[in-house]
Design an enzyme around this catalytic site. Structure first.
Site, PDB file in Angstrom:
ATOM      1  N   ARG A  68      17.418 118.810  37.982  1.00 12.40           N
ATOM      2  CA  ARG A  68      16.644 119.862  37.851  1.00 12.40           C
ATOM      3  C   ARG A  68      15.975 120.005  39.364  1.00 12.40           C
ATOM      4  O   ARG A  68      16.398 118.660  39.894  1.00 12.40           O
ATOM      5  CB  ARG A  68      15.036 119.606  36.966  1.00 12.40           C
ATOM      6  CG  ARG A  68      15.258 119.692  35.488  1.00 12.40           C
ATOM      7  CD  ARG A  68      13.636 120.297  35.231  1.00 12.40           C
ATOM      8  NE  ARG A  68      13.481 118.816  35.168  1.00 12.40           N
ATOM      9  CZ  ARG A  68      13.249 117.324  35.026  1.00 12.40           C
ATOM     10  NH1 ARG A  68      13.896 117.504  33.775  1.00 12.40           N
ATOM     11  NH2 ARG A  68      12.524 117.014  34.887  1.00 12.40           N
ATOM     12  N   TYR A 217      24.016 124.694  36.744  1.00  8.69           N
ATOM     13  CA  TYR A 217      23.824 122.966  35.961  1.00  8.69           C
ATOM     14  C   TYR A 217      22.634 123.544  35.317  1.00  8.69           C
ATOM     15  O   TYR A 217      21.239 123.350  35.942  1.00  8.69           O
ATOM     16  CB  TYR A 217      23.631 122.127  36.915  1.00  8.69           C
ATOM     17  CG  TYR A 217      23.298 120.439  35.732  1.00  8.69           C
ATOM     18  CD1 TYR A 217      24.936 120.312  35.207  1.00  8.69           C
ATOM     19  CD2 TYR A 217      22.471 119.846  35.731  1.00  8.69           C
ATOM     20  CE1 TYR A 217      24.678 119.024  34.190  1.00  8.69           C
ATOM     21  CE2 TYR A 217      22.724 119.130  35.046  1.00  8.69           C
ATOM     22  CZ  TYR A 217      23.883 118.687  33.975  1.00  8.69           C
ATOM     23  OH  TYR A 217      23.917 117.477  33.205  1.00  8.69           O
ATOM     24  N   LYS A 226      14.016 125.152  30.248  1.00  4.75           N
ATOM     25  CA  LYS A 226      12.621 124.720  30.331  1.00  4.75           C
ATOM     26  C   LYS A 226      11.782 125.795  31.266  1.00  4.75           C
ATOM     27  O   LYS A 226      10.838 125.937  31.421  1.00  4.75           O
ATOM     28  CB  LYS A 226      13.208 123.590  32.011  1.00  4.75           C
ATOM     29  CG  LYS A 226      13.056 122.313  31.430  1.00  4.75           C
ATOM     30  CD  LYS A 226      12.803 121.521  30.027  1.00  4.75           C
ATOM     31  CE  LYS A 226      13.300 120.459  30.137  1.00  4.75           C
ATOM     32  NZ  LYS A 226      13.141 119.533  29.478  1.00  4.75           N
ATOM     33  N   HIS A 246       6.152 119.470  25.894  1.00  2.00           N
ATOM     34  CA  HIS A 246       7.842 119.629  25.596  1.00  2.00           C
ATOM     35  C   HIS A 246       7.769 118.148  25.007  1.00  2.00           C
ATOM     36  O   HIS A 246       7.236 117.045  25.264  1.00  2.00           O
ATOM     37  CB  HIS A 246       7.716 119.219  27.629  1.00  2.00           C
ATOM     38  CG  HIS A 246       8.698 118.430  27.988  1.00  2.00           C
ATOM     39  ND1 HIS A 246       8.858 117.406  28.694  1.00  2.00           N
ATOM     40  CD2 HIS A 246      10.275 118.408  27.293  1.00  2.00           C
ATOM     41  CE1 HIS A 246      10.100 116.875  28.787  1.00  2.00           C
ATOM     42  NE2 HIS A 246      10.361 117.306  28.678  1.00  2.00           N
ATOM     43  N   SER A 268      11.560 112.685  30.202  1.00  2.00           N
ATOM     44  CA  SER A 268      12.778 113.146  29.928  1.00  2.00           C
ATOM     45  C   SER A 268      13.692 112.110  30.205  1.00  2.00           C
ATOM     46  O   SER A 268      13.151 110.857  31.130  1.00  2.00           O
ATOM     47  CB  SER A 268      13.601 114.096  31.276  1.00  2.00           C
ATOM     48  OG  SER A 268      13.145 115.501  31.096  1.00  2.00           O
ATOM     49  N   CYS A 270      13.124 109.253  28.085  1.00  2.00           N
ATOM     50  CA  CYS A 270      12.732 108.078  27.672  1.00  2.00           C
ATOM     51  C   CYS A 270      12.089 108.343  26.176  1.00  2.00           C
ATOM     52  O   CYS A 270      11.660 107.483  25.482  1.00  2.00           O
ATOM     53  CB  CYS A 270      11.118 108.347  28.058  1.00  2.00           C
ATOM     54  SG  CYS A 270      10.849 108.104  29.591  1.00  2.00           S
ATOM     55  N   ASP A 293      13.675 118.239  22.070  1.00  2.00           N
ATOM     56  CA  ASP A 293      12.478 118.449  23.275  1.00  2.00           C
ATOM     57  C   ASP A 293      11.593 120.013  23.688  1.00  2.00           C
ATOM     58  O   ASP A 293      10.886 119.291  24.341  1.00  2.00           O
ATOM     59  CB  ASP A 293      13.504 119.222  24.140  1.00  2.00           C
ATOM     60  CG  ASP A 293      13.678 118.447  25.622  1.00  2.00           C
ATOM     61  OD1 ASP A 293      13.472 118.246  26.195  1.00  2.00           O
ATOM     62  OD2 ASP A 293      13.765 119.652  26.255  1.00  2.00           O
ATOM     63  N   ARG A 389      25.026 114.679  30.807  1.00  2.00           N
ATOM     64  CA  ARG A 389      24.326 115.106  29.040  1.00  2.00           C
ATOM     65  C   ARG A 389      25.643 115.896  28.177  1.00  2.00           C
ATOM     66  O   ARG A 389      26.690 115.924  28.853  1.00  2.00           O
ATOM     67  CB  ARG A 389      23.643 116.585  29.861  1.00  2.00           C
ATOM     68  CG  ARG A 389      22.515 116.443  31.115  1.00  2.00           C
ATOM     69  CD  ARG A 389      21.060 116.363  29.884  1.00  2.00           C
ATOM     70  NE  ARG A 389      20.118 116.219  30.838  1.00  2.00           N
ATOM     71  CZ  ARG A 389      18.960 115.834  30.598  1.00  2.00           C
ATOM     72  NH1 ARG A 389      18.372 116.297  28.894  1.00  2.00           N
ATOM     73  NH2 ARG A 389      17.945 115.844  31.183  1.00  2.00           N
TER      74      ARG A 389
END
Length: 608
Positions: A68, A217, A226, A246, A268, A270, A293, A389
């Site tokens: 991101r 991406y 997002k 989130h 993210s 975690c 997510d 990913r």
């Protein structure tokens, strides 16, 4: 084009006139369409088939397009204060980037005209959430990237059924281009079209519109994720009286057959996906996955908070995922999966950090950067990018909750906040009440991760795990959360904070984590049932001694170290939070947050 509803037709025609594609394809979401796209991507050298698995593919991006781009992501509103709080004089805001609509239009006009020349514009009708659910929303994305189409086909409900449900209703407008019209004026890296020097992600909140340029991406290009689900979604939620968060959503069933649903917010990388797909090691417990997510949550007519997962797939961080940490994820990704920026193995499979014990010794590894015969000993670089990913259908998850597509959503009984805190923060504690729980969300801090362009291991404020995703002023977001405690007849969920990542003086984790986290969920489950298993502490309600079920643990756990609340640490924490709120949220901070911070300071000062 003729099958498009009028509003959609007008939006698509406007983008055709702007971007000048050579052709236009209206995506129907069919298997045949997807097969053709995958064939085209393979032919163009963007995807490579992985023969070890069924219908799995590998993409390696331009190394300049791997995460991101928070610093290049903007919200555009007439008033700056509507987007971000006014920080203290001389302090740069960490809570989003603003640009005026006039300036943003100028920036977009420098990028989008004729940006799709030589390429096909794909028109993707997609639903965030089950088609037809009152909690769902529809988007239309125009893109020149077949990789994006193939990924959106996994991550959203896409195609003609969406158009049928839309008729002539409203939708979120999503325009995306990789920014490399044909013929090319410079060579591509890894056959991956992108324009890192001109990358820009823009959100116009008042007209529900997203424009993304230059990156192919992840969240920069899969605009349902997002951009729509959180930045546009959180603003829609504020207007309409709900939450776009989130958060993962899991179902938890105990040995008596009782079931609760929990939403949990972590930054993210975690462990959200690991928790959402956990294999409990506590006998009698069962976890089911609703989402890993994002949660859209709304109170129903009975005052019960209900949640849907607006996504249709998992876009998970690969490194660290293994049969030890997340066997359900490993089962899920064996078919119909697009891997990006992971390493490749000589037997036609994939590799990333965490799988060292799961490949044969004679298998050779080629890193995501193309380094052949890669070994950890020989190379200074990781085999897979830290933010590599897997993009995989949720329907393949072996523990998918049977109600995951329920149109009215699943009932949320508890909300959990958490992050990576190596020191000072206990394994689990409960908020005193809703207001204190909102304060816990506002106070979240965590070690930075590789999901964005930050250096790992630095401690960052990440309120509600939403810092990169707020669609409007964080102070107003807090007021929105606070407002629900004043509404009558609402069944407000209990709020908790967890920290699996506390370490001892030797740097070793104090808690085994992964499947053993079921023991923490068991305690939370019992608290939802109002069992008397808490003791008051300066920071919240801790488990009473012996109330955490540790039966059968392989190794003893140092409960004193796990739940110790160092006075000096927490006084420093208060100072850090006070500084953060004063500098970043300033006059927009709700008085209830100041009040909770003051109470925390007094309780810590008066503690033994």
């Amino acid at each position: 084009m003729s099958q498009l509803p009028e509003k959609v037709f007008n939006y698509v025609e406007e983008n055709i006139n702007l971007c000048k594609p050579d052709s236009v394809h209206i995506c129907d979401g069919s298997q045949m369409e997807n097969d053709i796209l995958l064939y085209q991507l393979q032919k163009d050298g963007i995807l490579k088939k992985l023969p070890k698995y069924k219908n799995c593919w590998l993409a390696k991006t331009d190394p300049a397009d791997v995460a991101r781009v928070e610093r290049l992501t903007y919200i555009s509103t007439e008033l700056k204060r509507d987007t971000i709080p006014t920080p203290k004089t001389g302090v740069a805001s960490q809570l989003g980037n603003w640009m005026s609509p006039a300036d943003m239009e100028e920036q977009l006009f420098m990028r989008f005209p004729e940006c799709m020349k030589g390429r096909t514009m794909y028109v993707i009708p997609f639903s965030m959430g089950p088609i037809g659910s009152p909690l769902s929303k529809i988007g239309i994305q125009c893109t020149d990237s077949p990789y994006v189409v193939a990924s959106m086909n996994i991550m959203t409900r896409m195609g003609v059924k969406v158009l049928d449900s839309l008729k002539d209703g409203d939708f979120v407008k999503c325009l995306h281009s990789v920014g490399r019209p044909l013929p090319l004026t410079a060579p591509l890296h890894n056959n991956w079209p992108c324009d890192p020097k001109n990358t820009l992600v823009a959100h116009f909140q008042e007209r529900n519109e997203i424009c993304s340029f230059g990156s192919g991406y992840g969240g920069n290009s899969l605009l349902g994720k997002k951009c729509f689900a959180l930045r546009i979604g959180s603003k829609l939620a504020q207007r309409e009286g709900w939450f776009a968060e989130h958060m993962l959503i899991l179902g938890l069933e105990n040995s008596k057959g009782e079931k609760k649903y929990i939403a949990a917010a972590f930054p993210s990388a975690c462990g959200k996906t690991n928790l959402a797909m956990m294999t409990p090691l506590l006998p009698g417990y069962k976890v089911t996955c609703v989402g890993d997510d994002i949660a859209w949550m709304r109170f129903d007519e009975n005052g019960q908070l209900r949640a849907i997962n607006p996504e249709n797939g998992f876009f998970g961080v690969a490194p660290g995922t293994s049969n030890k940490t997340n066997p359900c994820a490993m089962d899920t990704i064996q078919t119909n999966t697009i891997f990006t920026n992971v390493a490749e193995t000589s037997d036609g499979g994939v590799f990333w950090e965490g799988l060292e014990k799961e490949i044969d010794d004679d298998v050779e590894i080629t890193s995501w950067l193309g380094e052949e015969h890669w070994t950890k000993e020989k190379s200074s670089k990781t085999a897979a990018h830290p933010n590599s990913r897997f993009c995989t259908p949720a329907s393949q998850c072996p523990i998918l909750d049977k109600e995951w597509e329920c149109p009215k959503g699943v009932p949320i009984d508890a909300i959990i906040f958490g992050g990576r805190r190596p020191d000072g923060v206990p394994l689990v504690y409960e908020a005193f009440n809703w207001q204190h729980g909102v304060f816990l969300g506002a106070s979240m801090r965590s070690e930075a991760t590789a999901a964005a362009e930050h250096k790992a291991k630095s401690l960052m404020h990440d309120p509600f795990a939403m810092r990169p995703f707020f669609g409007y002023n964080f102070g107003d977001y807090l007021k929105h959360w606070m407002s629900f405690q004043d509404k009558k007849n609402l069944n407000l969920p209990k709020i908790f904070h967890v920290n699996w990542f506390r370490k001892n003086s030797e740097g070793q984790f104090l808690w085994p984590g992964f499947g053993e986290n079921a023991r923490v969920l068991d305690w939370i489950f019992r608290r939802i049932n109002n069992e008397d298993i808490t003791q008051k502490s300066p920071i919240g309600l801790l488990p009473k001694f012996d109330s955490l079920n540790l039966d059968g643990l392989d190794n003893p756990v140092d409960l004193e170290a796990l739940f110790n609340i160092p006075k000096e640490f927490w006084l420093d924490e208060v100072k850090a939070l006070e500084k953060y709120f004063e500098e970043q949220v300033n006059v927009d901070l709700p008085p209830q947050i100041r009040e909770e911070l003051k109470k925390l300071e007094e309780r810590v000062k008066n503690s033994a």
